[in-house]
Design a protein around this motif. Structure first.
Motif, PDB file in Angstrom:
ATOM      1  N   GLU A   1     -12.150  16.856   4.414  1.00  0.00           N
ATOM      2  CA  GLU A   1     -13.206  16.694   3.406  1.00  0.00           C
ATOM      3  C   GLU A   1     -12.609  16.318   2.054  1.00  0.00           C
ATOM      4  O   GLU A   1     -13.128  15.470   1.339  1.00  0.00           O
ATOM      5  N   VAL A   2     -11.473  16.959   1.734  1.00  0.00           N
ATOM      6  CA  VAL A   2     -10.812  16.657   0.453  1.00  0.00           C
ATOM      7  C   VAL A   2     -10.378  15.188   0.431  1.00  0.00           C
ATOM      8  O   VAL A   2     -10.591  14.467  -0.553  1.00  0.00           O
ATOM      9  N   ILE A   3      -9.803  14.730   1.544  1.00  0.00           N
ATOM     10  CA  ILE A   3      -9.316  13.337   1.586  1.00  0.00           C
ATOM     11  C   ILE A   3     -10.489  12.354   1.492  1.00  0.00           C
ATOM     12  O   ILE A   3     -10.443  11.390   0.724  1.00  0.00           O
TER      13      ILE A   3
ATOM     14  N   LEU B   1      -2.508  18.825  -1.773  1.00  0.00           N
ATOM     15  CA  LEU B   1      -3.149  17.581  -1.336  1.00  0.00           C
ATOM     16  C   LEU B   1      -3.893  16.946  -2.515  1.00  0.00           C
ATOM     17  O   LEU B   1      -3.818  15.738  -2.759  1.00  0.00           O
ATOM     18  N   THR B   2      -4.571  17.786  -3.269  1.00  0.00           N
ATOM     19  CA  THR B   2      -5.349  17.290  -4.412  1.00  0.00           C
ATOM     20  C   THR B   2      -4.411  16.651  -5.450  1.00  0.00           C
ATOM     21  O   THR B   2      -4.711  15.592  -6.004  1.00  0.00           O
TER      22      THR B   2
ATOM     23  N   LYS C   1       0.848  -1.183   0.000  1.00  0.00           N
ATOM     24  CA  LYS C   1       0.000   0.000   0.000  1.00  0.00           C
ATOM     25  C   LYS C   1       0.892   1.244   0.000  1.00  0.00           C
ATOM     26  O   LYS C   1       2.062   1.174   0.383  1.00  0.00           O
ATOM     27  N   PHE C   2       0.293   2.363  -0.392  1.00  0.00           N
ATOM     28  CA  PHE C   2       1.065   3.603  -0.511  1.00  0.00           C
ATOM     29  C   PHE C   2       0.396   4.701   0.316  1.00  0.00           C
ATOM     30  O   PHE C   2      -0.829   4.812   0.345  1.00  0.00           O
ATOM     31  N   ALA C   3       1.225   5.491   1.010  1.00  0.00           N
ATOM     32  CA  ALA C   3       0.672   6.530   1.884  1.00  0.00           C
ATOM     33  C   ALA C   3       1.480   7.814   1.758  1.00  0.00           C
ATOM     34  O   ALA C   3       2.674   7.770   1.437  1.00  0.00           O
ATOM     35  N   VAL C   4       0.834   8.936   1.998  1.00  0.00           N
ATOM     36  CA  VAL C   4       1.540  10.210   1.857  1.00  0.00           C
ATOM     37  C   VAL C   4       1.610  10.984   3.171  1.00  0.00           C
ATOM     38  O   VAL C   4       0.641  11.059   3.926  1.00  0.00           O
ATOM     39  N   TYR C   5       2.804  11.526   3.408  1.00  0.00           N
ATOM     40  CA  TYR C   5       3.055  12.455   4.516  1.00  0.00           C
ATOM     41  C   TYR C   5       3.177  13.814   3.850  1.00  0.00           C
ATOM     42  O   TYR C   5       4.038  14.015   2.980  1.00  0.00           O
TER      43      TYR C   5
END
Ligand code: FUL
Length: 510
Positions: A226-228, A189-190, A161-165
């Protein structure tokens, strides 16, 4: 007894607020609940016992071990925290191989990579359209590289899996400290949530300092969330977020008593920010226990609580003293034994482990880090290879129930003198006990013990408080042919899904 429990649970449900559209809600399980005015402590405890993880929180928890990659301009300036004024041309890895990062993590049994796409300095590892302070202004791949894409693609290739900081604090951006910065942050973020495929976790740091104009930013977290939720509904939002709680220390050591169900007031962003790391320091972080409250979910805390939420703990720790690579720390990489101790103190104490492997200036995870990780993996594989339960007899249940790896198949006690008795066909030597609760119906067990039949009587060999998703107890080796797991206190009928009895690898204990 059962009818009484059911009635009071339904009474509780009438006052519960539903937080997510989880499919399990049809079975009337909830991820948060508010206590009715005047609820007694017994009623509160029973309601707390029925709060469950959301689908995304459950999937996250099941990963157990995940990998943090801290990489960026700091790698090239030999710092922990940058300034935002760095010359981007310093970023110039000579042999960067994101595949090596992902393979290393995969070989160590990690299920996800979390990449520092932007740290507090503001330097971006992807060519953001909203700033030039990024890989596009560097000599790396003649400014045409995109490290976020390389890591995301490697994760797809190797099945992680991939995740962002994405650091909300940005020391470089001129708008930092004004409302316009929130628009900029949402734009970044978008980009991250729309250009790289599926994202499973978004990690917001608690650190919040001044920007280039000396102002601090008021972050619009509600808008970020909300964006996420709109763009990556599967992703958990961690630390400065509603789904995953920071354990409260960067030492790698979680609490002995770790409740995933805690008073709703604990999800306060102000508290999280205050207890986050505030100074870059020299790479030594909060000592164990510092800022880490001992008790987050006990009956005592429920007494004053107005409601509870499912808010599980994540343990983030670096394999080196610093979060970023520093050549002078090559000899200070944590040993396999230390990593094992951290494993038992995180995964083994109802937390998820997020272990940082910072790549070096070449763009590779250093040989010393790989060697330690391989040692850790060898020890874990050797220890957990042979579950003695597989050849055991149980008084009234099929042992296979406890070794099938499925949380939803479980043994349920009846609330009085609950115990699971296990007989081996001959005397066995062991020193590890692994237990898992069926958290898909709630975290309930508050006190339990392992008793062994020795000298014609039951003797308590090890004991613990919470179990939750996973609890592993370590104790001096014992030899016996009969053991029992005694549930001494539970918030409602205890449900045990998995049991493991093991002998630790020699490499660990020597
Ligand atoms: C901290 C940060 O300030 C460190 O630099 C690092 O990113 C760590 C994971 O979190 O609060």
């Amino acid at each position: 007894m059962r009818i009484f429990l059911l009635n009071s649970f339904l009474f509780g449900l009438a006052f519960c607020s539903f937080m997510s559209c989880d499919s399990r809600l049809q079975k009337k399980y909830i991820t948060s609940c508010s206590f009715p005015e005047g609820a007694t402590i017994e009623e509160k405890v029973r309601m707390a016992a029925h709060v469950v993880p959301s689908e995304r929180q459950l999937e996250w928890q099941k990963m157990e071990k995940t990998c943090f990659i801290c990489y960026g301009i700091n790698t090239f300036t030999d710092r922990e925290w940058g300034t935002g004024k760095e010359d981007p041309s310093l970023f110039n890895p000579t042999a960067l191989d994101a595949g090596q990062w992902v393979r290393t993590a995969k070989d160590a049994g990690m299920k996800m990579i979390l990449l520092t796409c932007k740290h507090h300095d503001g330097f971006c590892l992807w060519p953001s359209a909203y700033t030039d302070f990024s890989v596009k202004s560097t000599p790396w791949k003649d400014g045409k590289g995109d490290l976020v894409r390389e890591v995301a693609d490697a994760c797809k290739e190797y099945g992680l899996k991939f995740a962002v900081y994405l650091s909300p604090w940005d020391m470089n951006h001129p708008d930092y400290g004004t409302e316009r910065y929130n628009d900029f942050f949402v734009n970044q973020l978008t980009e991250l949530l729309t250009q790289y495929g599926r994202v499973d976790e978004v990690w917001f740091d608690g650190a919040c300092g001044e920007g280039p104009n000396g102002k601090k930013q008021v972050y619009d977290f509600k808008r970020y969330y909300e964006v996420i939720r709109r763009l990556q509904p599967e992703a958990v939002i961690a630390v400065m977020g509603p789904d995953v709680r920071w354990v409260g220390t960067e030492s790698g050591y979680g609490r002995d008593t770790e409740w995933s169900v805690i008073p709703a007031s604990a999800n306060s962003l102000k508290d999280i920010a205050e207890s986050s790391q505030q100074e870059a320091g020299s790479g030594t972080f909060l000592p164990e226990g510092d800022k880490q409250k001992k008790d987050l979910g006990s009956r005592k805390l429920l007494t004053d609580a107005k409601g509870v939420i499912w808010y599980p703990s994540e343990v983030d720790v670096s394999i080196r003293p610093g979060w970023y690579y520093h050549a002078k720390q090559d000899s200070l990489v944590k040993s396999p034994q230390k990593l094992i101790d951290i494993y038992y103190s995180s995964v083994g104490k109802n937390s998820l482990l997020l272990l940082n492997l910072p790549p070096d200036k070449r763009g590779l995870i250093h040989e010393n880090d790989i060697r330690s990780l391989q040692g850790m993996t060898r020890i874990l594989n050797e220890t957990f290879r042979n579950n003695l339960l597989e050849s055991a007899q149980l008084s009234s249940v099929d042992a296979a129930l406890f070794t099938d790896g499925v949380l939803e198949t479980y043994w349920q006690g009846n609330g009085e003198n609950d115990a699971i008795e296990i007989s081996f066909d001959k005397k066995q030597l062991f020193d590890r006990l692994l237990l898992q609760e069926n958290i898909t119906e709630g975290q309930r067990i508050e006190d339990f013990a392992l008793e062994c039949w020795m000298d014609n009587q039951w003797k308590v060999v090890a004991e613990g408080t919470t179990i939750g998703y996973k609890r592993i107890l370590r104790f001096d080796p014992v030899e016996t042919e009969k053991v029992r797991i005694v549930i001494r206190q539970s918030r409602d009928l205890p449900q045990v899904s998995e049991i493991g009895v093991y002998k630790a690898s020699k490499e660990e204990v020597d």
